[in-house]
Design an enzyme around this catalytic site. Sequence first.
Site, PDB file in Angstrom:
ATOM      1  N   PRO A   2      53.981   6.082  39.629  1.00 24.36           N
ATOM      2  CA  PRO A   2      53.351   7.585  39.844  1.00 24.36           C
ATOM      3  C   PRO A   2      52.052   7.422  40.266  1.00 24.36           C
ATOM      4  CG  PRO A   2      53.623   7.320  37.434  1.00 24.36           C
ATOM      5  CD  PRO A   2      54.557   6.240  38.049  1.00 24.36           C
ATOM      6  N   GLU A   3      51.521   7.908  41.108  1.00 26.30           N
ATOM      7  CA  GLU A   3      50.269   7.971  41.648  1.00 26.30           C
ATOM      8  C   GLU A   3      49.923   9.500  41.858  1.00 26.30           C
ATOM      9  OE1 GLU A   3      48.552   5.336  44.250  1.00 26.30           O
ATOM     10  OE2 GLU A   3      49.744   3.867  43.788  1.00 26.30           O
ATOM     11  N   LYS A  61      45.372  11.295  38.530  1.00 27.52           N
ATOM     12  CA  LYS A  61      46.629  11.032  37.891  1.00 27.52           C
ATOM     13  C   LYS A  61      46.749  11.514  36.443  1.00 27.52           C
ATOM     14  CE  LYS A  61      46.276   6.795  40.181  1.00 27.52           C
ATOM     15  NZ  LYS A  61      45.962   5.322  40.031  1.00 27.52           N
ATOM     16  N   HIS A  96      63.841   4.640  26.429  1.00 31.69           N
ATOM     17  CA  HIS A  96      62.303   4.403  26.045  1.00 31.69           C
ATOM     18  C   HIS A  96      61.775   5.601  25.878  1.00 31.69           C
ATOM     19  CE1 HIS A  96      62.729   0.512  27.202  1.00 31.69           C
ATOM     20  NE2 HIS A  96      63.175   0.804  28.722  1.00 31.69           N
ATOM     21  N   ARG A 117      56.899   0.843  29.827  1.00 34.41           N
ATOM     22  CA  ARG A 117      55.795  -0.109  29.311  1.00 34.41           C
ATOM     23  C   ARG A 117      54.669   0.687  28.518  1.00 34.41           C
ATOM     24  NH1 ARG A 117      54.820  -2.738  35.165  1.00 34.41           N
ATOM     25  NH2 ARG A 117      56.962  -2.405  35.986  1.00 34.41           N
ATOM     26  N   ARG A 160      26.391   2.165  45.874  1.00 35.10           N
ATOM     27  CA  ARG A 160      27.111   1.307  45.019  1.00 35.10           C
ATOM     28  C   ARG A 160      27.020  -0.267  45.575  1.00 35.10           C
ATOM     29  NH1 ARG A 160      30.842   2.641  40.673  1.00 35.10           N
ATOM     30  NH2 ARG A 160      29.935   4.602  40.434  1.00 35.10           N
ATOM     31  N   ARG A 270      46.045  -8.249  40.565  1.00 35.77           N
ATOM     32  CA  ARG A 270      47.179  -7.767  41.205  1.00 35.77           C
ATOM     33  C   ARG A 270      47.138  -8.103  42.765  1.00 35.77           C
ATOM     34  NH1 ARG A 270      44.705  -2.177  39.370  1.00 35.77           N
ATOM     35  NH2 ARG A 270      44.746  -3.737  37.764  1.00 35.77           N
TER      36      ARG A 270
END
Length: 289
Positions: A2-3, A61, A96, A117, A160, A270
């Site tokens: 999910p985003e 989120k 779960h 998870r 930044r 990732r």
Amino acid sequence: MPELPEVEVVRRGLDRWVTGRTVGEVEVLHPRAVRRHLAGSTDFVARLSGSRFGTAMRRGKYLWVPLDDDASSLLGHLGMSGQLLVQPQDTPDEKHLRIRIRFDDALGTELRFVDQRTFGGLSVHENTLDGLPDTIAHIARDPLDPAFDDAAFHSALRLRRTTVKRALLDQSLISGVGNIYADEALWRTRLHYDRPTATLTRPKSAELLGHVRDVMNAALAQGGTSFDSLYVNVNGESGYFDRSLDAYGREDEPCHRCGTAMRRRPWMNRSSYYCPSCQRPPRTNTPRA
DNA sequence: CGGCGATCCTGAGCGC
DNA sequence: TGCGCTCAGGATCGCC
């Protein structure tokens, strides 16, 4: 996983199926699912029981449901595998299932937090004066929020000393963007993920922001169609993966713009997917990226 | 204090 | 067939 768009679909589902209901029995089946509730699961249950759910809210989120007089909220984050399901009480427990929230009414459905998870979780927090759970006060507005400040975002990028993909995933700058949406928006903007944010011109950052909004709205249009179906099921599953993605997961496949083989590079434990032709690495930085 | 790497978790998928 | 390794990933913590 999910985003923002998927979380928004869940928020709408919550609003439809649990807003206005009063909490009855609450069961915590896995302590990790309430680890952000620092006072522990017993306190979590006590704070929730007897409370009435208000209008479901979202930032990035994060999801939350104000309790009673809006002084506190039930806050949720789906992590990477979390789901909030509204199920008939007699539905067999999911493998779960982590948290069960029953209601003090006769509707016969309950709210379930299911998470393989356990990166996600639920917790109860005091609200700030803005009505935001206090633990997410540092989370920036998301790009679909009408109050998102585009000019301030650009200024922050210029200040930044970091790279553009890191900035997209930085919750204090912009919320709701995950690895998939970041790669998709960068591809659309023809920007390499390692591009220093300080080198972005105002038109380029505006273009990037526009593409972030476009991919999210496209996913929302897809996912938003499924929640309203016949089943009483608030589910974060997205139709987005049925769509053709332009960057994410497309290693060795031809770029949808120029045909060059797409690449995958390890990035922050990732992956980043990009077109080596359309998205040139910055000269000042890692030359072989 | 800004930036950044390590870390949490479990099941799918894959190579041998 | 089955074992073991890799990968997926958001947010938080701790270190420099």
